[in-house]
Design a protein around this motif. Structure first.
Motif, PDB file in Angstrom:
ATOM      1  N   LEU A  43       0.814  -1.216   0.000  1.00  0.00           N
ATOM      2  CA  LEU A  43       0.000   0.000   0.000  1.00  0.00           C
ATOM      3  C   LEU A  43       0.850   1.271   0.000  1.00  0.00           C
ATOM      4  O   LEU A  43       0.657   2.156  -0.841  1.00  0.00           O
ATOM      5  CB  LEU A  43      -0.946  -0.008   1.203  1.00  0.00           C
ATOM      6  CG  LEU A  43      -1.927  -1.181   1.295  1.00  0.00           C
ATOM      7  CD1 LEU A  43      -2.842  -1.002   2.495  1.00  0.00           C
ATOM      8  CD2 LEU A  43      -2.756  -1.308   0.024  1.00  0.00           C
ATOM      9  N   ALA A  44       1.765   1.383   0.949  1.00  0.00           N
ATOM     10  CA  ALA A  44       2.592   2.593   1.029  1.00  0.00           C
ATOM     11  C   ALA A  44       3.470   2.781  -0.214  1.00  0.00           C
ATOM     12  O   ALA A  44       3.580   3.901  -0.725  1.00  0.00           O
ATOM     13  CB  ALA A  44       3.439   2.576   2.301  1.00  0.00           C
ATOM     14  N   PRO A  45       4.119   1.733  -0.731  1.00  0.00           N
ATOM     15  CA  PRO A  45       4.882   1.927  -1.974  1.00  0.00           C
ATOM     16  C   PRO A  45       4.029   2.422  -3.138  1.00  0.00           C
ATOM     17  O   PRO A  45       4.474   3.292  -3.900  1.00  0.00           O
ATOM     18  CB  PRO A  45       5.447   0.527  -2.251  1.00  0.00           C
ATOM     19  CG  PRO A  45       5.557  -0.105  -0.909  1.00  0.00           C
ATOM     20  CD  PRO A  45       4.361   0.391  -0.154  1.00  0.00           C
ATOM     21  N   THR A  50       2.662   6.586  -6.988  1.00  0.00           N
ATOM     22  CA  THR A  50       1.650   7.278  -7.791  1.00  0.00           C
ATOM     23  C   THR A  50       1.618   8.775  -7.501  1.00  0.00           C
ATOM     24  O   THR A  50       1.341   9.573  -8.396  1.00  0.00           O
ATOM     25  CB  THR A  50       0.254   6.674  -7.556  1.00  0.00           C
ATOM     26  OG1 THR A  50      -0.050   6.678  -6.138  1.00  0.00           O
ATOM     27  CG2 THR A  50       0.184   5.248  -8.079  1.00  0.00           C
ATOM     28  N   ALA A  51       1.921   9.172  -6.254  1.00  0.00           N
ATOM     29  CA  ALA A  51       1.938  10.606  -5.933  1.00  0.00           C
ATOM     30  C   ALA A  51       3.132  11.293  -6.591  1.00  0.00           C
ATOM     31  O   ALA A  51       3.001  12.384  -7.152  1.00  0.00           O
ATOM     32  CB  ALA A  51       1.969  10.806  -4.425  1.00  0.00           C
ATOM     33  N   LEU A  52       4.301  10.656  -6.535  1.00  0.00           N
ATOM     34  CA  LEU A  52       5.492  11.263  -7.126  1.00  0.00           C
ATOM     35  C   LEU A  52       5.441  11.246  -8.652  1.00  0.00           C
ATOM     36  O   LEU A  52       5.965  12.147  -9.309  1.00  0.00           O
ATOM     37  CB  LEU A  52       6.752  10.534  -6.643  1.00  0.00           C
ATOM     38  CG  LEU A  52       7.077  10.642  -5.154  1.00  0.00           C
ATOM     39  CD1 LEU A  52       8.322   9.838  -4.831  1.00  0.00           C
ATOM     40  CD2 LEU A  52       7.262  12.092  -4.738  1.00  0.00           C
ATOM     41  N   ALA A  53       4.824  10.207  -9.224  1.00  0.00           N
ATOM     42  CA  ALA A  53       4.764  10.079 -10.677  1.00  0.00           C
ATOM     43  C   ALA A  53       3.613  10.870 -11.286  1.00  0.00           C
ATOM     44  O   ALA A  53       3.507  10.965 -12.519  1.00  0.00           O
ATOM     45  CB  ALA A  53       4.636   8.601 -11.066  1.00  0.00           C
ATOM     46  N   SER A  54       2.758  11.433 -10.443  1.00  0.00           N
ATOM     47  CA  SER A  54       1.600  12.170 -10.937  1.00  0.00           C
ATOM     48  C   SER A  54       2.028  13.383 -11.765  1.00  0.00           C
ATOM     49  O   SER A  54       3.047  14.021 -11.502  1.00  0.00           O
ATOM     50  CB  SER A  54       0.741  12.644  -9.764  1.00  0.00           C
ATOM     51  OG  SER A  54      -0.242  13.558 -10.191  1.00  0.00           O
ATOM     52  N   ARG A  55       1.219  13.714 -12.767  1.00  0.00           N
ATOM     53  CA  ARG A  55       1.490  14.894 -13.585  1.00  0.00           C
ATOM     54  C   ARG A  55       1.355  16.182 -12.780  1.00  0.00           C
ATOM     55  O   ARG A  55       1.860  17.230 -13.194  1.00  0.00           O
ATOM     56  CB  ARG A  55       0.537  14.924 -14.787  1.00  0.00           C
ATOM     57  CG  ARG A  55       0.723  13.749 -15.740  1.00  0.00           C
ATOM     58  CD  ARG A  55      -0.189  13.851 -16.946  1.00  0.00           C
ATOM     59  NE  ARG A  55      -0.093  12.654 -17.773  1.00  0.00           N
ATOM     60  CZ  ARG A  55       0.851  12.457 -18.692  1.00  0.00           C
ATOM     61  NH1 ARG A  55       1.765  13.397 -18.899  1.00  0.00           N
ATOM     62  NH2 ARG A  55       0.884  11.353 -19.406  1.00  0.00           N
ATOM     63  N   ALA A 175      -2.573   5.313 -18.173  1.00  0.00           N
ATOM     64  CA  ALA A 175      -3.526   5.917 -17.236  1.00  0.00           C
ATOM     65  C   ALA A 175      -4.409   4.872 -16.554  1.00  0.00           C
ATOM     66  O   ALA A 175      -4.708   4.991 -15.365  1.00  0.00           O
ATOM     67  CB  ALA A 175      -4.381   6.942 -17.964  1.00  0.00           C
ATOM     68  N   LEU A 176      -4.850   3.843 -17.287  1.00  0.00           N
ATOM     69  CA  LEU A 176      -5.731   2.827 -16.701  1.00  0.00           C
ATOM     70  C   LEU A 176      -5.028   2.073 -15.573  1.00  0.00           C
ATOM     71  O   LEU A 176      -5.622   1.788 -14.531  1.00  0.00           O
ATOM     72  CB  LEU A 176      -6.194   1.851 -17.774  1.00  0.00           C
ATOM     73  CG  LEU A 176      -7.188   2.394 -18.810  1.00  0.00           C
ATOM     74  CD1 LEU A 176      -7.465   1.351 -19.887  1.00  0.00           C
ATOM     75  CD2 LEU A 176      -8.489   2.813 -18.137  1.00  0.00           C
ATOM     76  N   ILE A 177      -3.758   1.755 -15.770  1.00  0.00           N
ATOM     77  CA  ILE A 177      -3.000   1.047 -14.742  1.00  0.00           C
ATOM     78  C   ILE A 177      -2.686   1.979 -13.574  1.00  0.00           C
ATOM     79  O   ILE A 177      -2.812   1.610 -12.405  1.00  0.00           O
ATOM     80  CB  ILE A 177      -1.698   0.475 -15.337  1.00  0.00           C
ATOM     81  CG1 ILE A 177      -2.042  -0.597 -16.381  1.00  0.00           C
ATOM     82  CG2 ILE A 177      -0.804  -0.106 -14.238  1.00  0.00           C
ATOM     83  CD1 ILE A 177      -0.843  -1.167 -17.088  1.00  0.00           C
ATOM     84  N   GLY A 180      -5.600   2.386 -11.092  1.00  0.00           N
ATOM     85  CA  GLY A 180      -5.748   1.281 -10.152  1.00  0.00           C
ATOM     86  C   GLY A 180      -4.694   1.310  -9.072  1.00  0.00           C
ATOM     87  O   GLY A 180      -4.983   1.064  -7.885  1.00  0.00           O
ATOM     88  N   MET A 181      -3.448   1.628  -9.439  1.00  0.00           N
ATOM     89  CA  MET A 181      -2.367   1.744  -8.464  1.00  0.00           C
ATOM     90  C   MET A 181      -2.661   2.860  -7.467  1.00  0.00           C
ATOM     91  O   MET A 181      -2.455   2.695  -6.258  1.00  0.00           O
ATOM     92  CB  MET A 181      -1.047   2.004  -9.189  1.00  0.00           C
ATOM     93  CG  MET A 181      -0.587   0.872 -10.080  1.00  0.00           C
ATOM     94  SD  MET A 181       0.802   1.345 -11.158  1.00  0.00           S
ATOM     95  CE  MET A 181       2.082   1.667  -9.948  1.00  0.00           C
ATOM     96  N   LYS A 182      -3.155   3.979  -7.959  1.00  0.00           N
ATOM     97  CA  LYS A 182      -3.463   5.115  -7.085  1.00  0.00           C
ATOM     98  C   LYS A 182      -4.593   4.783  -6.120  1.00  0.00           C
ATOM     99  O   LYS A 182      -4.533   5.111  -4.929  1.00  0.00           O
ATOM    100  CB  LYS A 182      -3.847   6.323  -7.939  1.00  0.00           C
ATOM    101  CG  LYS A 182      -4.160   7.566  -7.119  1.00  0.00           C
ATOM    102  CD  LYS A 182      -4.540   8.734  -8.030  1.00  0.00           C
ATOM    103  CE  LYS A 182      -4.882   9.968  -7.204  1.00  0.00           C
ATOM    104  NZ  LYS A 182      -5.304  11.107  -8.064  1.00  0.00           N
TER     105      LYS A 182
END
Length: 292
Positions: A43-45, A50-55, A175-177, A180-182
């Motif tokens: 969960l934490a990873p 996803t937060a760091l990789a977000s646009r 984006a679809l993957i 789900g990760m986010k």
């Protein structure tokens, strides 16, 4: 009155979830071993990546805040050394408690509520920098026997590296993957608060006396450094608020895991963490009042 209402909107949901976890564990003994493993390995990873990789996350724009966070952590550690000598506490016990805060369990949900999704990546970046320092310098302070390599190859650290890589190169999953990760990563936020409430059931009268020093020193030293640091680095708006909130958070829960692993007075570390998280009801509103 508007400021009080705003602070209440931020802290009440967080402490409500903590209280529910505490109440549940008081009625039914709760084993967190499996949850801790899932949270740290999955969960934490995902939340960090996803937060760091977000646009929405601007790595260059957050550089001053990340520098400030790094200086704050190291500065707290430097000030904790003479404090440990003056009070007779073991430096290997007290210094990591004062250096590293609970920017995961408590800090991330508070930052999301206080500054909104647009600035959530900055809070995750601070969390990632803190973890990097904690699993390297912090581990070695706790024990000479600490194997930094094992800690830095954990899923959380790998996710941090990949997240910063995506932010730098703009290479991201489809984006679809990513959605789900986010979704799975964000599930960790209320669960971490619930788990924090469960841990508070371990607080004892003996622990109150043993843990008060670290519990109070952590946010007081943090705020004492953060205010001039924000001025010196000319942090404004959400960046300044993030740093002040980060500085006032209680001791890091994960430090107990390190202290227990290396048998560095884990009972005293646990006391500081538990008392500190209980006292967050005082220091977090203070930080938010300064930040908002």
């Amino acid at each position: 009155m508007d400021l009080i209402a705003r602070i209440a909107e931020i802290i009440v949901p967080v402490f409500l979830i903590v209280a529910i976890g505490y109440g549940y564990a008081r009625r039914k003994p709760t084993d967190l071993v499996v949850f801790n493993r899932i949270a740290l390995d999955v969960l934490a990873p995902l939340l960090v990546y996803t937060a760091l990789a977000s646009r929405d996350f601007d790595l260059d724009g957050q550089a001053p805040l990340l520098v400030a966070g790094t200086v704050l952590i190291l500065g707290c550690g430097l000030l904790a050394w003479p404090l440990s000598r003056a009070t007779g506490a073991q430096a290997r016990t007290l210094v990591p408690v004062v250096m590293f805060n609970n920017c995961g369990n408590m800090g991330l949900p508070l930052a999301l509520l206080a500054f909104g999704p647009a600035h959530f990546g900055a809070a995750v970046a601070l969390f990632s920098v803190s973890n990097l320092l904690h699993f390297s310098i912090g581990a070695r302070i706790t024990s000479r026997a600490a194997r930094t390599r094992d800690l830095l190859t954990s899923p959380l650290m790998i996710a941090t590296v990949l997240g910063f890589f995506s932010a730098f190169t703009e290479l991201r999953p489809p984006a679809l993957i990513a959605s789900g990760m986010k979704l799975l990563g964000e599930a960790s936020l209320p669960l971490l608060l619930f788990a924090l409430g469960v841990r508070l059931t371990g607080l004892t009268r003996q622990g109150l006396a043993l843990g008060l020093l670290g519990a109070v020193a952590r946010p007081l030293i943090g705020l004492g450094l953060a205010i001039p640091l924000a001025w010196a680095l000319q942090l404004e708006g959400a960046a300044r608020g993030q740093l002040l909130l980060f500085s006032a958070l209680p001791p890091a829960v994960i430090q107990y895991m390190l202290a227990d692993r290396y048998q560095q007075e884990p009972e005293k570390v646990a006391a500081s963490i538990l008392v500190g998280n209980a006292l967050a009801v005082v220091f977090v509103p203070l930080a938010l009042a300064l930040a908002l």
